[in-house]
Design a protein around this motif. Sequence first.
Motif, PDB file in Angstrom:
ATOM      1  N   VAL A   1      69.206   1.197 -17.788  1.00 49.55           N
ATOM      2  CA  VAL A   1      70.560   1.025 -17.281  1.00 49.55           C
ATOM      3  C   VAL A   1      71.262   2.374 -17.341  1.00 49.55           C
ATOM      4  O   VAL A   1      71.205   3.057 -18.371  1.00 49.55           O
ATOM      5  N   SER A   2      71.904   2.754 -16.258  1.00 46.39           N
ATOM      6  CA  SER A   2      72.649   4.013 -16.263  1.00 46.39           C
ATOM      7  C   SER A   2      74.120   3.737 -16.006  1.00 46.39           C
ATOM      8  O   SER A   2      74.478   2.758 -15.326  1.00 46.39           O
ATOM      9  N   GLN A   3      74.947   4.607 -16.587  1.00 43.62           N
ATOM     10  CA  GLN A   3      76.382   4.466 -16.442  1.00 43.62           C
ATOM     11  C   GLN A   3      76.988   5.827 -16.153  1.00 43.62           C
ATOM     12  O   GLN A   3      76.516   6.851 -16.646  1.00 43.62           O
ATOM     13  N   SER A   4      78.057   5.806 -15.369  1.00 39.55           N
ATOM     14  CA  SER A   4      78.764   7.058 -15.090  1.00 39.55           C
ATOM     15  C   SER A   4      80.255   6.785 -14.946  1.00 39.55           C
ATOM     16  O   SER A   4      80.652   5.678 -14.530  1.00 39.55           O
ATOM     17  N   PRO A   5      81.089   7.760 -15.308  1.00 40.79           N
ATOM     18  CA  PRO A   5      80.707   8.990 -16.010  1.00 40.79           C
ATOM     19  C   PRO A   5      80.365   8.697 -17.471  1.00 40.79           C
ATOM     20  O   PRO A   5      80.629   7.604 -17.961  1.00 40.79           O
ATOM     21  N   SER A   6      79.822   9.663 -18.163  1.00 38.65           N
ATOM     22  CA  SER A   6      79.537   9.456 -19.586  1.00 38.65           C
ATOM     23  C   SER A   6      80.824   9.585 -20.398  1.00 38.65           C
ATOM     24  O   SER A   6      80.980   8.919 -21.421  1.00 38.65           O
ATOM     25  N   ASN A   7      81.714  10.426 -19.938  1.00 38.84           N
ATOM     26  CA  ASN A   7      83.012  10.589 -20.588  1.00 38.84           C
ATOM     27  C   ASN A   7      84.095  10.641 -19.530  1.00 38.84           C
ATOM     28  O   ASN A   7      83.897  11.206 -18.453  1.00 38.84           O
ATOM     29  N   LYS A   8      85.230  10.036 -19.851  1.00 42.40           N
ATOM     30  CA  LYS A   8      86.357  10.072 -18.938  1.00 42.40           C
ATOM     31  C   LYS A   8      87.640  10.197 -19.754  1.00 42.40           C
ATOM     32  O   LYS A   8      87.907   9.382 -20.633  1.00 42.40           O
ATOM     33  N   VAL A   9      88.395  11.252 -19.459  1.00 39.57           N
ATOM     34  CA  VAL A   9      89.692  11.430 -20.080  1.00 39.57           C
ATOM     35  C   VAL A   9      90.735  11.262 -18.992  1.00 39.57           C
ATOM     36  O   VAL A   9      90.633  11.884 -17.925  1.00 39.57           O
ATOM     37  N   THR A  10      91.705  10.435 -19.235  1.00 46.69           N
ATOM     38  CA  THR A  10      92.716  10.174 -18.226  1.00 46.69           C
ATOM     39  C   THR A  10      94.085  10.091 -18.872  1.00 46.69           C
ATOM     40  O   THR A  10      94.222   9.974 -20.088  1.00 46.69           O
ATOM     41  N   GLU A  11      95.091  10.162 -18.039  1.00 50.59           N
ATOM     42  CA  GLU A  11      96.456  10.053 -18.539  1.00 50.59           C
ATOM     43  C   GLU A  11      96.927   8.604 -18.437  1.00 50.59           C
ATOM     44  O   GLU A  11      96.540   7.881 -17.502  1.00 50.59           O
ATOM     45  N   LYS A  12      97.735   8.247 -19.353  1.00 48.74           N
ATOM     46  CA  LYS A  12      98.316   6.905 -19.352  1.00 48.74           C
ATOM     47  C   LYS A  12      98.932   6.624 -17.986  1.00 48.74           C
ATOM     48  O   LYS A  12      99.633   7.452 -17.422  1.00 48.74           O
ATOM     49  N   GLY A  13      98.644   5.423 -17.468  1.00 47.29           N
ATOM     50  CA  GLY A  13      99.195   5.017 -16.188  1.00 47.29           C
ATOM     51  C   GLY A  13      98.277   5.236 -14.997  1.00 47.29           C
ATOM     52  O   GLY A  13      98.508   4.670 -13.926  1.00 47.29           O
ATOM     53  N   LYS A  14      97.235   6.051 -15.195  1.00 50.01           N
ATOM     54  CA  LYS A  14      96.292   6.304 -14.108  1.00 50.01           C
ATOM     55  C   LYS A  14      95.262   5.174 -14.023  1.00 50.01           C
ATOM     56  O   LYS A  14      95.019   4.456 -14.989  1.00 50.01           O
ATOM     57  N   ASP A  15      94.655   5.041 -12.866  1.00 51.10           N
ATOM     58  CA  ASP A  15      93.565   4.083 -12.691  1.00 51.10           C
ATOM     59  C   ASP A  15      92.226   4.783 -12.930  1.00 51.10           C
ATOM     60  O   ASP A  15      92.079   5.971 -12.615  1.00 51.10           O
ATOM     61  N   VAL A  16      91.265   4.048 -13.471  1.00 49.93           N
ATOM     62  CA  VAL A  16      89.930   4.601 -13.654  1.00 49.93           C
ATOM     63  C   VAL A  16      88.893   3.610 -13.137  1.00 49.93           C
ATOM     64  O   VAL A  16      89.127   2.399 -13.120  1.00 49.93           O
ATOM     65  N   GLU A  17      87.770   4.158 -12.725  1.00 50.57           N
ATOM     66  CA  GLU A  17      86.672   3.334 -12.232  1.00 50.57           C
ATOM     67  C   GLU A  17      85.391   3.760 -12.941  1.00 50.57           C
ATOM     68  O   GLU A  17      85.033   4.936 -12.955  1.00 50.57           O
ATOM     69  N   LEU A  18      84.722   2.795 -13.536  1.00 53.23           N
ATOM     70  CA  LEU A  18      83.492   3.056 -14.274  1.00 53.23           C
ATOM     71  C   LEU A  18      82.343   2.373 -13.528  1.00 53.23           C
ATOM     72  O   LEU A  18      82.498   1.267 -13.006  1.00 53.23           O
ATOM     73  N   ARG A  19      81.192   3.034 -13.556  1.00 53.41           N
ATOM     74  CA  ARG A  19      80.084   2.543 -12.747  1.00 53.41           C
ATOM     75  C   ARG A  19      78.882   2.192 -13.627  1.00 53.41           C
ATOM     76  O   ARG A  19      78.623   2.863 -14.628  1.00 53.41           O
ATOM     77  N   CYS A  20      78.177   1.157 -13.209  1.00 56.23           N
ATOM     78  CA  CYS A  20      76.951   0.745 -13.902  1.00 56.23           C
ATOM     79  C   CYS A  20      75.847   0.483 -12.887  1.00 56.23           C
ATOM     80  O   CYS A  20      76.038  -0.271 -11.933  1.00 56.23           O
ATOM     81  N   ASP A  21      74.690   1.109 -13.130  1.00 54.92           N
ATOM     82  CA  ASP A  21      73.493   0.832 -12.339  1.00 54.92           C
ATOM     83  C   ASP A  21      72.509   0.061 -13.217  1.00 54.92           C
ATOM     84  O   ASP A  21      71.946   0.638 -14.153  1.00 54.92           O
ATOM     85  N   PRO A  22      72.303  -1.210 -12.938  1.00 54.83           N
ATOM     86  CA  PRO A  22      71.411  -1.998 -13.800  1.00 54.83           C
ATOM     87  C   PRO A  22      69.945  -1.679 -13.522  1.00 54.83           C
ATOM     88  O   PRO A  22      69.618  -0.976 -12.553  1.00 54.83           O
ATOM     89  N   ILE A  23      69.096  -2.211 -14.364  1.00 51.76           N
ATOM     90  CA  ILE A  23      67.659  -2.093 -14.131  1.00 51.76           C
ATOM     91  C   ILE A  23      67.304  -2.895 -12.876  1.00 51.76           C
ATOM     92  O   ILE A  23      67.783  -4.027 -12.706  1.00 51.76           O
ATOM     93  N   SER A  24      66.488  -2.309 -12.027  1.00 53.22           N
ATOM     94  CA  SER A  24      66.108  -2.968 -10.780  1.00 53.22           C
ATOM     95  C   SER A  24      65.479  -4.325 -11.061  1.00 53.22           C
ATOM     96  O   SER A  24      64.598  -4.460 -11.924  1.00 53.22           O
ATOM     97  N   GLY A  25      65.954  -5.344 -10.351  1.00 54.89           N
ATOM     98  CA  GLY A  25      65.406  -6.686 -10.526  1.00 54.89           C
ATOM     99  C   GLY A  25      66.145  -7.536 -11.535  1.00 54.89           C
ATOM    100  O   GLY A  25      65.901  -8.742 -11.636  1.00 54.89           O
ATOM    101  N   HIS A  26      67.039  -6.918 -12.288  1.00 48.75           N
ATOM    102  CA  HIS A  26      67.818  -7.693 -13.261  1.00 48.75           C
ATOM    103  C   HIS A  26      68.977  -8.369 -12.545  1.00 48.75           C
ATOM    104  O   HIS A  26      69.844  -7.715 -11.971  1.00 48.75           O
TER     105      HIS A  26
END
Lengths: 114, 113
Positions: B4-29
């Motif tokens: 399983v991979s995820q991105s980004p590994s680290n995210k620093v943001t300011e209060k009030g901002k939107d963030v989007e986190l991504r996940c790539d699962p194992i193929s076939g799961h």
Amino acid sequence: AQSVSQHNHHVILSEAASLELGCNYSYGGTVNLFWYVQYPGQHLQLLLKYFSGDPLVKGIKGFEAEFIKSKFSFNLRKPSVQWSDTAEYFCAVNAGSNTGKLIFGQGTTLQVKP
Amino acid sequence: GAGVSQSPSNKVTEKGKDVELRCDPISGHTALYWYRQRLGQGLEFLIYFQGNSAPDKSGLPSDRFSAERTGESVSTLTIQRTQQEDSAVYLCASTPTYKAEQFFGPGTRLTVL
């Protein structure tokens, strides 16, 4: 609400000492039980699991755990720890869910001194 | 194969901002989970996807949190108007069936300033 309790938050042992980490859960029905481990700098990985059958389950690296239904417990044991066992250990339960979502304990940090 | 991979590994943001986190699962799961781990605490379940079934959103802490998954592939977790209490490690896990072991990704460490 369902919950999982790990009694020891931080354990320090010397190499070759025996280890037992406590885990209790609150749910009266069928459960699937897991111990996950997170080594420093690595992601969570499965140590062992219990779904059914023999309540004494063996996992990787010499770990074992015993499911005692009457005590709602699933304690993790290892007869002789090594420095490489230094990690954080999480107990988790899938309690009657048809989604497989896990309820985790707070985790126990194990530090093994060489 | 790849885990399983995820991105980004680290995210620093300011209060009030939107963030989007991504996940790539194992193929076939077919099953995919999002969890959150706050400092010094265990993992909290957020949301579960299984194929084309309706997701189990029972763990989402507020309506600022949402997640999507297209089929059995990538999932994104979106946090709108981030707050400092959203600071945590967000973990994704996948499994071939909800009854089996879950395989975890490395997580995204989110820091909201």
